[in-house]
Design a protein around this motif. Structure first.
Motif, short mmCIF file in Angstrom:
data_model
loop_
_atom_site.label_atom_id
_atom_site.label_comp_id
_atom_site.label_asym_id
_atom_site.label_seq_id
_atom_site.Cartn_x
_atom_site.Cartn_y
_atom_site.Cartn_z
N ALA A 142 -13.25 18.41 42.48
CA ALA A 142 -12.60 18.66 43.78
C ALA A 142 -13.43 19.62 44.61
CB ALA A 142 -11.19 19.21 43.56
N ARG A 143 -13.92 20.66 43.98
CA ARG A 143 -14.74 21.64 44.69
C ARG A 143 -16.03 21.00 45.21
NH1 ARG A 143 -15.47 25.47 40.78
NH2 ARG A 143 -13.32 26.12 41.08
N ILE A 199 -16.56 17.87 45.98
CA ILE A 199 -16.28 16.91 47.04
C ILE A 199 -15.72 17.61 48.27
CG2 ILE A 199 -14.91 14.85 47.62
CD1 ILE A 199 -17.05 14.23 45.57
N GLY A 200 -15.11 18.79 48.07
CA GLY A 200 -14.56 19.54 49.19
C GLY A 200 -13.13 19.19 49.52
N ILE A 201 -12.36 18.85 48.48
CA ILE A 201 -10.94 18.53 48.68
C ILE A 201 -10.13 19.30 47.64
CG2 ILE A 201 -11.40 16.25 49.67
CD1 ILE A 201 -10.79 15.01 46.96
N SER A 202 -8.80 19.22 47.78
CA SER A 202 -7.94 19.89 46.82
C SER A 202 -7.96 19.16 45.48
CB SER A 202 -6.50 19.95 47.35
OG SER A 202 -5.92 18.65 47.32
N THR A 203 -7.60 19.87 44.44
CA THR A 203 -7.55 19.27 43.11
C THR A 203 -6.54 18.13 43.09
OG1 THR A 203 -8.18 21.37 42.12
CG2 THR A 203 -7.18 19.75 40.66
N HIS A 220 -7.19 10.36 43.96
CA HIS A 220 -8.32 9.43 44.01
C HIS A 220 -8.65 8.91 42.62
CE1 HIS A 220 -9.80 9.64 48.18
NE2 HIS A 220 -9.40 10.91 48.17
N ARG A 250 -15.64 7.98 48.36
CA ARG A 250 -15.11 9.24 47.83
C ARG A 250 -14.40 9.00 46.50
NH1 ARG A 250 -11.89 13.53 51.38
NH2 ARG A 250 -14.01 14.03 51.91
N THR A 251 -13.59 7.94 46.43
CA THR A 251 -12.86 7.62 45.21
C THR A 251 -13.84 7.31 44.07
OG1 THR A 251 -11.03 6.75 46.54
CG2 THR A 251 -11.09 6.10 44.22
N ALA A 269 -5.61 16.19 45.57
CA ALA A 269 -6.17 15.03 46.26
C ALA A 269 -7.19 14.31 45.36
CB ALA A 269 -6.81 15.44 47.57
N ALA A 270 -8.00 15.08 44.66
CA ALA A 270 -8.99 14.49 43.74
C ALA A 270 -8.27 13.73 42.63
CB ALA A 270 -9.89 15.58 43.16
#
Length: 180
Positions: free
Chosen positions: A149-150, A152-156, A162, A130-131, A158-159
């Motif tokens: 982020a969108r 990958i399906g995570i919050s900005t 990473h 993911r990172t 969190a992105a």
């Protein structure tokens, strides 16, 4: 009646896959051409992306199509790197790559650049998937963090974390290389 519907579904699927191939063949070719040392591998990598898309139950249902396809391409590259490391493909130079005659760059600069590229690739392969995907999409593909982020399906946020981890890791690898 059921046979007719199955044929219609098959035809619709074939049309969609053809449209995807026409739309993404050139961008994916550029994507792979910038990342692989052996340009003859590009058509195979391209075919692998479209093969993976064809295996999806409904390729038409892909949300954020650009991101999905380029993450798939990044995964194809990662899988090839794993195969190449098992086969020790990097220890064999194609004959056409050995000739530097006519190059505008000094041989030592070319060698140094190749070493840096190999080091960067190795550092990226050390990262969690993911990172690494976030780093590739943001830094190498130039996508906006919000789009990464969108995709990958995570919050900005969190992105961004990473991305920060990836940058620290890559910078440390390059710094250690430069200090040698």
């Amino acid at each position: 009646m059921a046979h007719s519907r199955e044929k219609d579904d098959f035809d619709r699927r074939q049309e969609l896959l053809g449209a995807l191939a026409r739309t993404y063949a050139r961008p994916l070719t550029r994507f792979f051409s910038r990342r692989v040392p052996v340009q003859a591998d590009v058509p195979d990598l391209l075919q692998e992306v479209f093969l993976r898309l064809s295996r999806l139950s409904d390729p038409g249902a892909i949300e954020h199509r650009d991101s999905f396809i380029f993450v798939t391409a990044a995964n194809v590259l990662r899988d090839q790197a794993r195969r190449d490391s098992v086969r020790q493909a990097g220890k064999h130079d194609p004959i056409e790559d050995c000739d530097l005659e006519g190059s505008d760059f000094a041989p030592d600069r070319v060698l140094e650049s190749k070493q840096a590229a190999r080091l960067l690739r190795a550092a990226l392969l050390e990262l969690p998937e993911r990172t690494r995907d976030i780093f590739v999409l943001r830094v190498l593909e130039g996508m906006k963090m919000v789009d990464v982020a969108r995709a990958i399906g995570i919050s900005t946020r969190a992105a961004e974390k990473h991305q920060a981890r990836a940058l620290v890791h890559v910078a440390a690898a390059l710094r250690d290389w430069r200090d040698d």
